[in-house]
Design a protein around this motif. Structure first.
Motif, PDB file in Angstrom:
ATOM      1  N   TYR A 203       0.727  -1.155   0.050  1.00 34.16           N
ATOM      2  CA  TYR A 203      -0.098  -0.045  -0.008  1.00 34.16           C
ATOM      3  C   TYR A 203       0.815   1.406   0.074  1.00 34.16           C
ATOM      4  O   TYR A 203       2.079   1.118   0.168  1.00 34.16           O
ATOM      5  CB  TYR A 203      -0.792  -0.109   1.191  1.00 34.16           C
ATOM      6  CG  TYR A 203      -0.090   0.163   2.507  1.00 34.16           C
ATOM      7  CD1 TYR A 203       0.047   1.305   3.215  1.00 34.16           C
ATOM      8  CD2 TYR A 203       0.335  -0.987   3.199  1.00 34.16           C
ATOM      9  CE1 TYR A 203       0.791   1.431   4.234  1.00 34.16           C
ATOM     10  CE2 TYR A 203       0.873  -0.997   4.512  1.00 34.16           C
ATOM     11  CZ  TYR A 203       1.284   0.473   5.009  1.00 34.16           C
ATOM     12  OH  TYR A 203       1.986   0.597   5.989  1.00 34.16           O
ATOM     13  N   MET A 204       0.229   2.244  -0.327  1.00 36.93           N
ATOM     14  CA  MET A 204       1.092   3.826  -0.278  1.00 36.93           C
ATOM     15  C   MET A 204       0.440   4.695   0.619  1.00 36.93           C
ATOM     16  O   MET A 204      -0.868   4.496   0.634  1.00 36.93           O
ATOM     17  CB  MET A 204       1.071   4.131  -1.711  1.00 36.93           C
ATOM     18  CG  MET A 204       2.169   3.466  -2.372  1.00 36.93           C
ATOM     19  SD  MET A 204       2.121   3.991  -4.228  1.00 36.93           S
ATOM     20  CE  MET A 204       3.162   5.284  -4.017  1.00 36.93           C
ATOM     21  N   VAL A 205       1.031   5.506   1.061  1.00 37.68           N
ATOM     22  CA  VAL A 205       0.672   6.455   2.187  1.00 37.68           C
ATOM     23  C   VAL A 205       0.724   7.901   1.498  1.00 37.68           C
ATOM     24  O   VAL A 205       1.553   8.170   0.650  1.00 37.68           O
ATOM     25  CB  VAL A 205       1.339   6.644   3.522  1.00 37.68           C
ATOM     26  CG1 VAL A 205       1.155   7.688   4.305  1.00 37.68           C
ATOM     27  CG2 VAL A 205       1.127   5.199   4.205  1.00 37.68           C
ATOM     28  N   LEU A 272       2.276   3.261   9.920  1.00 42.69           N
ATOM     29  CA  LEU A 272       1.745   3.230   8.459  1.00 42.69           C
ATOM     30  C   LEU A 272       2.924   3.559   7.389  1.00 42.69           C
ATOM     31  O   LEU A 272       3.309   2.660   6.365  1.00 42.69           O
ATOM     32  CB  LEU A 272       0.626   4.069   8.011  1.00 42.69           C
ATOM     33  CG  LEU A 272      -0.597   3.609   8.464  1.00 42.69           C
ATOM     34  CD1 LEU A 272      -1.687   4.599   8.018  1.00 42.69           C
ATOM     35  CD2 LEU A 272      -1.004   2.328   8.160  1.00 42.69           C
ATOM     36  N   SER A 276       4.864   0.852   4.616  1.00 43.13           N
ATOM     37  CA  SER A 276       4.518   1.169   3.248  1.00 43.13           C
ATOM     38  C   SER A 276       5.265   0.780   2.119  1.00 43.13           C
ATOM     39  O   SER A 276       6.605   0.806   2.183  1.00 43.13           O
ATOM     40  CB  SER A 276       3.853   2.679   3.246  1.00 43.13           C
ATOM     41  OG  SER A 276       5.327   3.539   3.066  1.00 43.13           O
TER      42      SER A 276
END
Length: 365
Positions: A203-205, A272, A276
């Motif tokens: 996933y990306m933040v 997070l 990531s």
């Protein structure tokens, strides 16, 4: 030896917290040093209250000037008036300011006019962009600073070019990294992790807060459309300010992979980031944290006051043209992103160096 520690916005407290720790260590050794934590009241939100202070182990402020909101000028005036009264009632031996917010500039000027020396932590950083309020704050603060604590050799050189003598420059490193390294073992999983089934490196933040990116409808839509189109099948987690959320809603921007959530606490947000695949941001501080954690970072700005995150670290400056996003994402997904390194003296020991220098300064050494 009595020092005022000035903080007015959330990033300030992250920079002040390890300095407080270092002062307390000196007190345990019998060193005669004390501090007054002054919260100007420039920013106040629920994440700046109990939970935030508790997470970082920050004591309650000794004074809250209650400056509140308003225009830049109104805020500056309220902070200066409040701090002047505080200094008239009980002066300190030194005013220590951090970063580049309005409180930094306002208290530095007020202290200097009251004949109290000023020390600036994160002195000398420059973006060269005078359209940013922070750049004006940096320039004005450094113009009235006595002792300059710097994060990089680039900052040292900026100060030398402006006429600051070497004996007033203290190259110490980055207190934000002190905070990061101290609390890294305590990062904690936010609810969104389980709610949407996030997986490490899958996933990306993203964070966006600068007016040029979030207040102009066309600019925001262009950036969001490109990000959604080029992040493959990965979830995009976006802790978003309510004002930006309203703008996104107005523009009809949404996607099954775009997860707009409430702003997170320090420990949850960095949990997070650390796990990531990459971070997309327009924040300066986050680029420092991703550099130390070795996370690819894309900065949606045309300039940066932290060039070492690019020359040494994992950050790349993409600019604000949405067309720059696809090539950067292609590079990331091809596993061609630079590995990066950690800038000199970003080692978690900066605050100790600052306090040691302050003791020497105040003792006339």
């Amino acid at each position: 030896m009595y020092i005022d520690l000035i903080a007015g916005a959330r990033p300030n407290f992250m920079k002040i917290a390890p300095i407080i720790d270092a002062i307390k260590e000196e007190q345990k050794k019998g060193t005669e040093i004390d501090f007054r934590l002054v919260h100007t009241g420039q920013h106040y939100d629920k994440n700046m209250s109990g939970s935030f202070f508790e997470q970082l182990g920050i004591p309650a402020p000794d004074v809250n000037l209650g400056a509140g909101g308003g225009t830049q000028a109104e805020q500056t005036a309220a902070i200066m008036t409040g701090y002047e009264k505080l200094l008239m009632d009980k002066p300190s031996d030194l005013c220590l300011v951090v970063g580049d917010v309005t409180s930094t500039m306002a208290c530095a000027i007020t202290a200097q006019k009251m004949h109290i020396p000023v020390a600036h932590v994160e002195a000398g950083i420059r973006s060269g962009d005078w359209s940013m309020p922070e750049e004006i704050n940096r320039l004005a603060t450094d113009a009235v600073t006595n002792y300059f604590f710097t994060t990089s050799e680039i900052a040292n050189e900026n100060l030398r070019k402006s006429g600051v003598e070497d004996e007033r420059i203290f190259y110490v490193g980055n207190t934000m990294i002190d905070t990061l390294l101290k609390h890294r073992p305590r990062f904690r999983k936010p609810p969104v992790w389980d709610e949407i089934g996030l997986k490490v490196k899958e996933y990306m933040v993203m964070t966006l807060h600068r007016p040029a990116n979030v207040d102009e409808e066309e600019a925001l839509k262009g950036l969001m459309d490109e990000l959604i189109a080029n992040t493959r099948d990965l979830p995009l987690v976006f802790p978003v300010h309510p004002r930006t959320a309203k703008m996104l809603e107005k523009l009809g921007i949404g996607h099954e992979r775009l997860h707009m959530i409430e702003p997170l606490g320090y420990l949850e947000f960095n949990y997070l980031v650390e796990r990531s695949k990459a971070v997309v941001t327009d924040s300066g501080g986050i680029t420092e944290e991703t550099t130390v954690m070795g996370i690819p970072c894309m900065t949606l700005r045309d300039n940066t006051e932290r060039p070492e995150t690019i020359t040494v670290g994992t950050n790349e400056l993409l600019g604000t043209n949405p067309e720059a996003i696809k090539p950067a994402m292609d590079k990331l997904f091809a596993d061609e992103w630079k590995k990066g390194g950690i800038p000199e003296m970003w080692d978690g020991k900066t605050s100790g160096r600052i306090v040691e220098s302050l003791i020497g300064i105040l003792n006339g050494e």
